[in-house]
Design a protein around this motif. Structure first.
Motif, short mmCIF file in Angstrom:
data_model
loop_
_atom_site.label_atom_id
_atom_site.label_comp_id
_atom_site.label_asym_id
_atom_site.label_seq_id
_atom_site.Cartn_x
_atom_site.Cartn_y
_atom_site.Cartn_z
N LEU A 119 15.63 9.89 6.81
CA LEU A 119 14.73 10.41 7.83
C LEU A 119 14.72 11.93 7.82
O LEU A 119 15.76 12.56 7.57
CB LEU A 119 15.15 9.94 9.23
N ILE A 120 13.57 12.49 8.11
CA ILE A 120 13.45 13.92 8.43
C ILE A 120 12.65 13.99 9.74
O ILE A 120 11.55 13.44 9.84
CB ILE A 120 12.72 14.70 7.33
N LEU A 121 13.24 14.64 10.74
CA LEU A 121 12.60 14.80 12.03
C LEU A 121 12.30 16.28 12.26
O LEU A 121 13.15 17.14 11.95
CB LEU A 121 13.48 14.27 13.16
N MET A 130 18.52 13.00 8.12
CA MET A 130 19.55 12.01 8.40
C MET A 130 19.47 10.91 7.35
O MET A 130 18.39 10.50 6.96
CB MET A 130 19.37 11.40 9.79
N VAL A 131 20.63 10.43 6.90
CA VAL A 131 20.70 9.25 6.04
C VAL A 131 21.56 8.22 6.75
O VAL A 131 22.67 8.54 7.21
CB VAL A 131 21.30 9.57 4.66
N ALA A 132 21.05 7.00 6.89
CA ALA A 132 21.77 5.95 7.60
C ALA A 132 21.61 4.63 6.85
O ALA A 132 20.65 4.43 6.11
CB ALA A 132 21.26 5.81 9.03
N GLU A 141 25.63 2.74 10.08
CA GLU A 141 26.40 3.97 9.83
C GLU A 141 25.45 5.07 9.47
O GLU A 141 24.62 4.91 8.57
CB GLU A 141 27.41 3.80 8.69
N VAL A 142 25.53 6.19 10.18
CA VAL A 142 24.89 7.42 9.72
C VAL A 142 25.86 8.06 8.74
O VAL A 142 27.03 8.29 9.08
CB VAL A 142 24.59 8.37 10.89
N ILE A 143 25.41 8.30 7.52
CA ILE A 143 26.34 8.78 6.49
C ILE A 143 26.07 10.23 6.08
O ILE A 143 26.83 10.79 5.29
CB ILE A 143 26.30 7.87 5.25
N ALA A 144 25.02 10.84 6.60
CA ALA A 144 24.76 12.24 6.30
C ALA A 144 23.80 12.81 7.33
O ALA A 144 22.86 12.14 7.76
CB ALA A 144 24.19 12.42 4.89
N VAL A 145 24.04 14.06 7.71
CA VAL A 145 23.13 14.84 8.53
C VAL A 145 23.00 16.21 7.88
O VAL A 145 24.00 16.89 7.66
CB VAL A 145 23.64 14.99 9.98
N ASP A 146 21.78 16.58 7.54
CA ASP A 146 21.53 17.84 6.82
C ASP A 146 22.45 17.97 5.60
O ASP A 146 23.03 19.04 5.35
CB ASP A 146 21.71 19.04 7.76
N ASP A 147 22.59 16.88 4.87
CA ASP A 147 23.40 16.79 3.65
C ASP A 147 24.90 16.92 3.90
O ASP A 147 25.68 16.95 2.94
CB ASP A 147 22.97 17.85 2.62
#
Length: 533
Positions: A119-121, A130-132, A141-147
């Motif tokens: 996702l990109i918001l 965000m990668v989930a 599980e969210v596994i990344a925010v802004d890499d």
């Protein structure tokens, strides 16, 4: 005692196994997407006007995100809905009305997990990526925010502080003024993120102090999406069937009593509260069955209201004599019809398998005229079997095929039925082992990419298998293979299935001419000719 720093290796009955309470066709698609959307909304503080979503072309979501409710769940979560919101099915229209632009792209990203959301918001001032992943049964599980490679499972109050530099100094400062279960510093795509896991939201005074002392770009407060939170130094009395038997060697507790002790330790609640929570869930399940039996109408589904006809024939004596089994089949069908009409159900252990365990447990409970408390105890016994599965395998059909969903539900139901019959712990475990053995290799091949056919039949089969295995175990048939070993085998078998047979709608019945014709009718905005009120 089994210890862990978090929840990933210590499942909760009410997080991972029996739940969520939800609407929609699929927990791993609809409920999980809603939870991801809720966390993404919090990440932006509710302030965004554009959302970009990517699915991997070779993953499950590329072919099922629309038909299995991922879009509905995601848009509902982004709008701040909960999983039982009556407006959920209208979320695609409602997000457009809110002026939020949405884009869904299918790309060849080579994702390692089939249920990956990228996702990109955006708003006028900033954007966040965000990668989930959806891990099965509504768990995420969210596994990344802004890499930044962080892990957010929705089982904590999470505070993310975005800054250009100075994260280590902030962490030292916070160590002196707050109690956190975990605090990490991550390098992000254009700066640093301080991740803070706490039992309660950070106080406004703490956030003000941070703003006065450090140069902060912004702070995101992410609320938990799971009913049972995790905590530091979490410990439970056992985490496998073998460990449970050793624990119980000098106690002689029933399986449901062992479940109460486990969940009391996991959730940090009194024993009586564990039983009350499950009693409340059984009441929701009974209401779902009653709703299905009263008749359901929903245009966007393959199968219509069929349980009413079964009930009429059953009560008139025109069906084959199945005794309690016919009532179980009736209840499984009613529950599945409620699910497919966007009624409220409980994922047990998933929405796709929401009929087997409740239909068997409540069906037999009603046939035996048992009180709700007895059914709640049986469901707790089933929940403990589910804990053992969640700790060593998966409930996700995208990872393990339908054996992970209906197969797991069948093993859990078998233990529940033995518990209703006041069988022993050994008999309950034997029934669960046999039921899982009988389910190995069950594929997931949804017709028209929808969670209806052959899902209904597989739920009925799961409950029927559980009924047979419970009676066999009560007669002391030998299961031979210990439950832990069967669960480990199920995990290996599931992972060895081709991806086309793991809820991608790219194999099995999904490829039949009849399935493709049904799919085309839905694409044209129609509905299946078999659907009826």
């Amino acid at each position: 005692m089994q210890n862990s720093e978090g929840s990933a290796s210590i499942p909760s009955i009410f997080n991972d196994v029996i739940g969520p309470v939800m609407r929609g066709p699929s927990s791993s698609h609809c409920a999980a997407a809603l939870r991801i959307g809720r966390m993404a909304r919090d990440l932006m503080g509710g302030d965004f006007d554009e959302v970009y979503i990517e699915f991997d072309s070779k993953g499950s979501l590329a072919t099922t995100h629309e038909s299995q409710g991922s879009d509905i769940g995601m848009f509902g979560g982004l709008l701040g809905m909960d999983a039982v919101d009556e407006r959920l099915a209208q979320s695609p229209a409602l997000i457009m009305q809110a002026g939020i632009r949405t884009t869904i792209a299918i790309l060849d990203n080579g994702e390692p997990h089939p249920n990956t959301y990228r996702l990109i918001l955006k708003n006028a001032r900033w954007q966040v990526s965000m990668v989930a992943i959806s891990t099965g049964g509504g768990m995420i599980e969210v596994i990344a925010v802004d890499d930044a490679p962080l892990v957010l499972s929705g089982d904590y109050h999470e505070t993310l502080v975005f800054m250009d530099s100075g994260a280590d100094e902030m962490r030292l400062f916070l160590d002196g003024i707050i109690e956190s279960d975990e605090m990490n510093v991550h390098n992000a795509v254009d700066g640093q993120i301080v991740e803070i896991k706490t039992q309660n939201p950070l106080a406004e005074s703490t956030l003000t102090a941070l703003g006065e002392r450090f140069k902060i770009r912004r702070i995101a407060a992410i609320a938990p999406v799971l009913p049972v939170l995790s905590r530091r130094n979490l410990a439970v009395p056992f985490l496998s069937c073998a460990d449970m038997l050793r624990y119980n060697a000098d106690k002689n507790l029933a399986l449901w009593e062992l479940a109460v002790r486990y969940e009391s330790a996991r959730a940090s609640i009194p024993h009586a509260q564990v039983l009350k929570n499950m009693r409340d869930i059984v009441i929701i399940m009974q209401n779902s069955i009653a709703q299905g039996l009263a008749g359901t109408v929903y245009a966007d589904r393959i199968l219509g209201f069929q349980s009413g006809g079964f009930k009429t024939l059953m009560e008139s004596g025109r069906l084959l004599d199945g005794g309690a089994l016919n009532r179980i089949i009736l209840y499984v069908s009613a529950m599945m019809e409620t699910k497919s009409s966007f009624g409220v159900i409980v994922a047990a252990p998933t929405a796709g398998s929401c009929g087997g365990l409740p239909g068997a447990c409540i069906g037999l409970g009603h046939a035996m005229a048992l009180p709700v408390d007895d059914m709640a105890k049986a469901m707790l016994a089933a929940g403990l079997i589910g804990v053992f599965i969640a700790a060593r395998a998966t409930f996700s059909a995208e990872i393990g095929g339908c054996q992970a969903e209906c197969g797991s539900g069948s093993g859990m139901a078998a233990a529940a039925l033995v518990t209703l019959a006041q069988g022993s712990v050994a008999q309950a475990l034997g029934a669960a082992s046999m039921a899982l053995q009988n389910s190995l290799g069950m594929i997931c091949d949804p017709v028209a990419a929808r969670v209806e056919v052959p899902c209904l039949g597989k739920n009925v089969m799961a409950a029927s298998n559980a009924f047979a295995c419970a009676n066999m175990a009560l007669a002391d048939f030998e299961s031979l293979i210990p439950l832990d070993e069967v669960i480990e085998t199920m995990d290996r078998v599931g992972k060895s299935l081709p991806s086309a047979l793991r809820c991608t709608a790219l194999g099995g019945l999904s490829l039949t001419q009849a399935s493709k014709e049904i799919e085309k009718r839905f694409e044209k905005g129609g509905h299946c000719e078999n659907c009826r009120a």
